[in-house]
Scaffold this motif. Structure first.
Motif, PDB file in Angstrom:
ATOM      1  N   TYR A  65      66.715  31.042   5.917  1.00 15.94           N
ATOM      2  CA  TYR A  65      66.761  32.351   5.252  1.00 15.94           C
ATOM      3  C   TYR A  65      66.115  32.313   3.866  1.00 15.94           C
ATOM      4  O   TYR A  65      65.531  33.285   3.418  1.00 15.94           O
ATOM      5  CB  TYR A  65      68.217  32.776   5.037  1.00 15.94           C
ATOM      6  N   ASN A  66      66.327  31.190   3.145  1.00 13.35           N
ATOM      7  CA  ASN A  66      65.920  31.117   1.731  1.00 13.35           C
ATOM      8  C   ASN A  66      64.403  31.121   1.565  1.00 13.35           C
ATOM      9  O   ASN A  66      63.661  31.036   2.542  1.00 13.35           O
ATOM     10  CB  ASN A  66      66.510  29.841   1.114  1.00 13.35           C
ATOM     11  N   ARG A  67      63.981  31.200   0.304  1.00  8.80           N
ATOM     12  CA  ARG A  67      62.549  31.142   0.009  1.00  8.80           C
ATOM     13  C   ARG A  67      62.150  29.737  -0.416  1.00  8.80           C
ATOM     14  O   ARG A  67      62.976  28.989  -0.927  1.00  8.80           O
ATOM     15  CB  ARG A  67      62.207  32.090  -1.140  1.00  8.80           C
ATOM     16  N   MET A  68      60.899  29.415  -0.215  1.00  6.63           N
ATOM     17  CA  MET A  68      60.345  28.192  -0.791  1.00  6.63           C
ATOM     18  C   MET A  68      59.136  28.592  -1.619  1.00  6.63           C
ATOM     19  O   MET A  68      58.239  29.254  -1.113  1.00  6.63           O
ATOM     20  CB  MET A  68      59.907  27.220   0.305  1.00  6.63           C
ATOM     21  N   ASN A  69      59.125  28.192  -2.871  1.00  6.33           N
ATOM     22  CA  ASN A  69      58.017  28.497  -3.781  1.00  6.33           C
ATOM     23  C   ASN A  69      57.562  29.952  -3.670  1.00  6.33           C
ATOM     24  O   ASN A  69      56.375  30.246  -3.528  1.00  6.33           O
ATOM     25  CB  ASN A  69      56.850  27.529  -3.548  1.00  6.33           C
ATOM     26  N   GLY A  70      58.542  30.855  -3.675  1.00  5.90           N
ATOM     27  CA  GLY A  70      58.221  32.279  -3.763  1.00  5.90           C
ATOM     28  C   GLY A  70      58.170  33.013  -2.436  1.00  5.90           C
ATOM     29  O   GLY A  70      58.211  34.239  -2.427  1.00  5.90           O
ATOM     30  N   GLU A  71      58.063  32.334  -1.305  1.00  7.24           N
ATOM     31  CA  GLU A  71      57.958  33.053  -0.025  1.00  7.24           C
ATOM     32  C   GLU A  71      59.134  32.695   0.890  1.00  7.24           C
ATOM     33  O   GLU A  71      59.554  31.532   0.969  1.00  7.24           O
ATOM     34  CB  GLU A  71      56.626  32.691   0.663  1.00  7.24           C
ATOM     35  N   TRP A  72      59.656  33.704   1.589  1.00  4.45           N
ATOM     36  CA  TRP A  72      60.748  33.476   2.548  1.00  4.45           C
ATOM     37  C   TRP A  72      60.311  32.450   3.584  1.00  4.45           C
ATOM     38  O   TRP A  72      59.184  32.521   4.093  1.00  4.45           O
ATOM     39  CB  TRP A  72      61.126  34.795   3.248  1.00  4.45           C
ATOM     40  N   CYS A  73      61.210  31.529   3.903  1.00  6.12           N
ATOM     41  CA  CYS A  73      60.834  30.448   4.838  1.00  6.12           C
ATOM     42  C   CYS A  73      60.426  30.993   6.210  1.00  6.12           C
ATOM     43  O   CYS A  73      59.556  30.434   6.865  1.00  6.12           O
ATOM     44  CB  CYS A  73      61.975  29.453   5.001  1.00  6.12           C
ATOM     45  N   GLY A  74      61.034  32.078   6.648  1.00  3.93           N
ATOM     46  CA  GLY A  74      60.729  32.642   7.965  1.00  3.93           C
ATOM     47  C   GLY A  74      59.336  33.226   8.068  1.00  3.93           C
ATOM     48  O   GLY A  74      58.860  33.537   9.166  1.00  3.93           O
ATOM     49  N   GLN A  75      58.688  33.423   6.949  1.00  2.00           N
ATOM     50  CA  GLN A  75      57.320  33.956   6.969  1.00  2.00           C
ATOM     51  C   GLN A  75      56.445  33.144   6.009  1.00  2.00           C
ATOM     52  O   GLN A  75      55.509  33.672   5.416  1.00  2.00           O
ATOM     53  CB  GLN A  75      57.328  35.444   6.610  1.00  2.00           C
ATOM     54  N   ASN A  76      56.793  31.873   5.888  1.00  5.85           N
ATOM     55  CA  ASN A  76      56.101  31.005   4.942  1.00  5.85           C
ATOM     56  C   ASN A  76      54.995  30.233   5.676  1.00  5.85           C
ATOM     57  O   ASN A  76      55.250  29.310   6.448  1.00  5.85           O
ATOM     58  CB  ASN A  76      57.122  30.030   4.334  1.00  5.85           C
TER      59      ASN A  76
END
Ligand code: GLC
Length: 727
Positions: A224-235
Motif C-alpha cells: 500500500y505504501n509509497r516508495m520514493n514518492g510513488e505508491w508501490c502498487g503503481q511504482n
C-alpha cells in the motif's frame, strides 16, 4: 550416486520441465486468442462488485470464502480463488500453525516446507488456488503491528524461510509473496512515503523477495505504501524495472486489497496485472484507457498471459484428490504441534529451573494462560475448531504428576499468595490482537471515498453506513491492533511479574507476542523466560512438553531484543514520510556497539553443544565461487536436542560501509547426547556482494573475509576463519 548418474537425472528433469512449460505457453496463447477485450479486462480485477463487497467488510465477514477473479465461462480457465494466511488458511476449521515469526524462530526450512505443503493441500480442499500468505517483509522495527506475519529481521533468514514455504505451497497451489515492498509500518500504510537509497533497497529490503522469485513463485502482492514518492502498487521502478525486467519474474502481480492503487493508467503501465478484490479502478477505467489508446492492448495481453500461465501451471492438479478430510487432519495438527515446539525460545534459565523436576505443585498465572491467543484478528485471522491454551495444555500434560492451580493475575497480591504456596510458578503474559496487528480504520476508508464508484440506489444504504462510522468503530476485522505503542509488557503485566516473583523466585515467564519485547525491568527477578510467540492451535501442548522436558527447546530469536528502544531505528506509526537506511536490528546494534539484552539468533537448550574444527575447503576464491566450509558439532550434555548452527561473514577493509557481520547460512541439527556430527555449508560468494549504485549491480569485492560460526550472533565461543577473494 556417481557424478555421472547425477548429471543424467538433471538432464531428464530439465527436459520434462521444458516440455511442460512449452505446453503451458502454447495453451496460454490459445486461450488468450479466444478472449475478447472485455473478457481480458474482466480477468484483471476481482469478481465482486464494490458496494456489496464493502458491506461484507463492514459486517466482519471478511475472508469467509476465497476471493475470486477472472473465471471466464466457456474458456476453461480455473480463474483465481485466493485465501489469506500466513498462519494457515483463514477459512473455517483450517489448521492454525504458529505465526510466521514463531516459525522463523524454529529456523527449520524442512519443517517450513512441510507446513507449506499442508497449507497448499488445505487451500485446495477449500476450493482455493492462491495462498496469499508468504509474507517476507523485513522486520525493521518490533513495533510494526504485523511483525508476527513475517519471519524476522534478517534478509537471508527471511529469504530461506520464504522460499521453503513457497516450495511447499507450490506443490499444490499458487503462492503469493507480499507486500512488495518496504511495508513495515501498519497504521501509516495507506499514506507513508518511504525514502530509500538504491543500495539499501537492493541490499536490505529486496533480496528475500528476489529469492522467492527465483524459486518460481506465481504471484507478488504490491504494498500500500509509497516508495520514493510513488505508491508501490503503481511504482514502475519496483514492478516493471526491478521485478519483471531485472529479475525476470514470470508470474503475476496483484494489488493489496483496499485501493492498493490510486490511478489505473499509472498502475497498468507500471506492470500491475490484477486489481483485487472488488470492481475498483481497473473496472471503471481500463476499457476507456484502452479504447483511447492510452494503454496499449499489448500490456493487457501481457497481464492476461501472466494470469493464465500461472493458472494453467496448477490446473492439472484440479483432480479431486483434495478432500475436505485434509482440513486440520491429524497429520497437519501434528505439524502444528511440532512447529510450536520448535519455535519456543528459552531465553533464560537460572538454576536450571527448567525442565521441571521435583515439583509437586505449580501455580499457573495470567489471563493469557486461559484464552485462545493465536495472533492478529485482521486478514491473517484463522478460524480453528479448537485452540489448546497454555492452561489446558499444562493441565492435561501435568495430570497425575504435578498439581496445577490457576489464578488469572488480575489481583497481583492474590496471585502472589497462590505463587507462595507452590513449588514453582508459570506466568503467561504478553500481547493479543488488541495490542498489535493489522489496522484499517473508518477514517482511512473515508479518505478513499473519492475513489468509490457511485452506489446504485439499492446500495446507497451501504455508503451511508460508511459515512456514519465513527473513528473508534470496528470495520469488522481490522480494529483494534495496529502498531504497538510500547515495546515493553503492559505495566499490569510487569507489576504482576514483579509481585509474583518476589513471593516465589522459581518463576517462569512465558511471553506471548509477535516480535521483540523489552524485559529489562523484570528479567533479573525471574528464573526462566520462554518466548512462545502466538503458538497456534496446539501451542498449549507444546509449552507443557517443554516445561516437562519431553521436548528440549531449540528455537532461537529471529530478531534482536535490545535493552533500550533507543537502540532501534526511528519509528513513527503515523509517519507521512520516513527514511529507511542500511541499519536496523542486530546489524545496527553491533555497528553502534550496543549490547543487546538477547542477541539475534540466541536461544538456550537443556543440553550443551560444542563447536570444533571449522574448516574452509579453500581460502582463496574468485568472485563467482562458492565457499565450502564445515565444522564439528557435538552434544556434550544429557538431553537430546537440536542446535541451530549459524554462519556470519564480515568483509574486511571493504570500500563501502558494511555491517560488522551478517548471517549467510544456517541449519538446524539434531543430536543425541554424546553424538558428534560434521555440519557442512555452501555459501555462494554472490551472497557477500554489496550493491554498487553507479554500476547498478551487485559487486563481490576482492577483499579479505572473516567467517564466524557459532550458536548466535554474539557467541563468544564462535569459531573463526578467514578467506580472501581475488579477481
Ligand atoms: C489486506 C492485507 C493483505 C491481505 C489482503 C487480503 O489488506 O494487507 O496482507 O493479503 O488484504 O485480505
Amino acid at each position: 550416486m556417481s557424478r555421472n548418474n547425477c548429471d543424467a537425472k538433471n538432464i531428464s528433469t530439465e527436459k520434462s520441465t521444458a516440455s511442460t512449460s512449452q505446453q503451458i505457453e502454447k495453451k496460454t496463447g490459445e486461450l488468450l486468442s479466444k478472449l475478447t477485450i472485455d473478457e481480458k479486462l474482466q480477468m484483471m480485477d476481482g469478481d465482486a462488485p464494490f458496494w456489496p463487497g464493502m458491506e461484507k467488510m463492514l459486517d466482519g465477514k471478511y475472508n469467509e470464502h476465497p476471493w475470486t477473479s477472472g473465471i471466464i465461462p466457456g474458456i476453461g480457465n480455473p480463474g483465481i480463488r485466493c485465501s489469506d494466511g500466513p498462519r494457515g488458511i483463514v477459512l473455517q476449521g483450517a489448521t492454525t500453525f504458529p505465526v510466521s515469526i514463531a516459525r522463523g524462530a524454529a529456523w527449520d526450512t524442512v519443517l517450513e516446507e512441510k507446513i507449506g505443503e499442508a497449507i497448499g493441500r488445505e487451500l485446495r480442499a477449500f476450493g482455493g488456488n492462491v495462498f496469499l500468505g508468504v509474507c517476507v517483509n523485513l522486520l525493521r522495527h518490533p513495533a510494526w503491528g504485523r511483525a508476527q506475519e513475517t519471519y524476522g529481521e534478517d534478509s537471508h533468514h527471511l529469504g530461506e524461510m520464504g522460499v521453503a514455504l513457497t516450495r511447499g505451497v507450490q506443490k499444490h497451489a499458487m503462492a503469493c509473496a507480499k507486500h512488495f515492498a518496504l511495508n513495515s509500518i501498519e497504521n501509516a500504510r495507506f499514506k507513508v512515503d518511504v525514502k530509500i537509497s538504491r543500495r539499501a533497497l537492493h541490499e536490505v529490503y529486496l533480496p528475500h523477495f528476489r529469492q522467492v522469485v527465483d524459486e518460481g513463485i506465481s504471484c507478488i502482492m504490491s504494498a500500500y505504501n509509497r516508495m520514493n514518492g510513488e505508491w508501490c502498487g503503481q511504482n514502475k521502478i519496483l514492478l516493471r524495472k526491478i521485478l519483471k525486467e531485472k529479475w525476470g519474474f514470470k508470474g503475476f502481480i496483484v494489488t493489496d486489497w483496499f485501493f492498493g492503487i490510486r490511478d489505473a493508467k499509472k498502475a497498468v503501465l507500471a506492470g500491475q496485472d490484477l486489481e483485487m478484490p472488488f470492481h475498483m479502478h481497473y473496472h471503471s477505467n481500463l476499457k476507456q484507457l484502452v479504447d483511447k489508446g492510452e494503454v496499449p492492448v499489448e500490456l493487457i495481453d501481457e497481464a492476461v498471459s501472466r494470469l493464465l500461465r500461472e493458472q494453467l501451471r496448477y490446473s492439472d492438479s484440479d483432480s479431486g484428490e483434495y478432500s475436505r478430510k485434509l482440513i486440520a487432519s491429524e497429520e497437519h495438527r501434528a505439524l502444528a504441534l511440532e512447529s510450536a515446539e520448535k519455535s519456543i525460545v528459552l531465553l533464560q534459565n537460572k538454576e536450571n529451573l527448567l525442565p521441571l523436576t521435583g515439583v509437586k505443585k505449580i501455580a499457573v498465572i495470567g489471563k493469557l494462560a486461559d484464552i485462545p491467543n493465536t495472533g492478529d484478528a485482521g486478514s491473517s485471522k484463522t478460524r480453528p475448531d479448537y485452540v489448546i491454551t497454555p492452561l489446558a495444555g499444562i493441565k492435561t500434560a501435568f495430570k497425575g504428576k504435578i498439581k496445577a492451580v490457576y489464578n488469572d493475575g488480575s489481583d497481583p497480591e492474590h496471585a502472589a499468595k497462590t505463587a507462595a504456596g507452590s513449588d514453582a510458578v508459570i506466568i503467561v503474559a504478553g500481547y493479543t490482537h488488541s495490542d498489535e496487528g493489522e489496522f484499517l480504520d473508518p477514517e482511512t476508508m473515508k479518505k478513499m471515498a473519492s475513489f468509490y464508484p457511485e452506489p446504485a440506489p439499492e446500495e446507497e444504504y451501504i455508503a451511508r453506513r460508511l459515512e456514519q462510522m465513527k473513528p473508534e468503530d470496528s470495520t469488522g476485522a481490522f480494529l483494534p491492533g495496529g502498531d504497538r505503542d510500547s515495546l515493553t509488557l503492559s505495566s499490569e503485566d510487569e507489576t504482576l511479574i514483579k509481585t509474583v516473583s518476589a513471593a516465589n523466585k522459581k518463576t517462569i515467564v512465558a511471553v506471548m507476542g509477535g516480535s521483540a519485547i523489552i524485559m529489562e525491568s523484570w528479567r533479573e527477578k525471574v528464573n526462566s523466560i520462554l518466548m512462545i510467540w502466538y503458538p497456534g492451535m496446539e501451542g498449549g501442548k507444546a509449552l507443557a512438553n517443554i516445561l516437562l522436558g519431553k521436548v528440549n527447546p531449540g528455537g532461537k530469536l529471529p530478531l534482536v531484543i535490545p535493552e533500550k528502544a533507543e537502540h532501534l531505528p526511528f519509528f513513527d506509526k503515523n509517519a507521512e514520510k520516513i527514511e529507511y537506511d542500511l541499519w536496523h536490528g542486530y546489524r545496527k546494534l553491533e555497528k553502534e556497539n550496543h549490547k543487546p539484552a538477547f542477541p539475534f539468533g540466541f536461544g538456550l537448550s537443556y543440553t550443551d553443544f560444542q563447536y570444533k574444527n571449522l574448516l574452509l575447503c579453500e581460502t582463496v576464491l574468485s568472485p563467482s565461487d562458492t565457499l565450502q566450509l564445515q565444522l564439528e558439532l557435538s552434544n556434550t550434555g544429557k538431553f537430546s536436542g537440536e542446535e541451530i548452527v549459524q554462519v556470519y561473514i564480515s568483509a574486511i577493509n571493504s570500500c563501502v560501509e558494511r555491517a560488522v557481520k551478517e548471517l549467510k547460512a544456517f541449519t538446524r541439527v539434531a543430536l543425541v547426547p554424546g553424538e558428534n556430527k560434521t555440519v557442512q555449508f555452501e555459501i555462494p560468494l554472490a551472497k557477500l556482494a554489496y550493491y554498487n549504485e553507479s554500476k547498478e549491480e551487485f559487486v563481490v569485492e576482492a577483499v579479505k573475509y572473516e567467517v564466524f560460526a557459532g550458536s548466535h550472533s554474539m557467541d563468544p565461543n564462535a569459531l573463526k576463519a578467514c578467506f580472501s577473494v581475488q579477481e
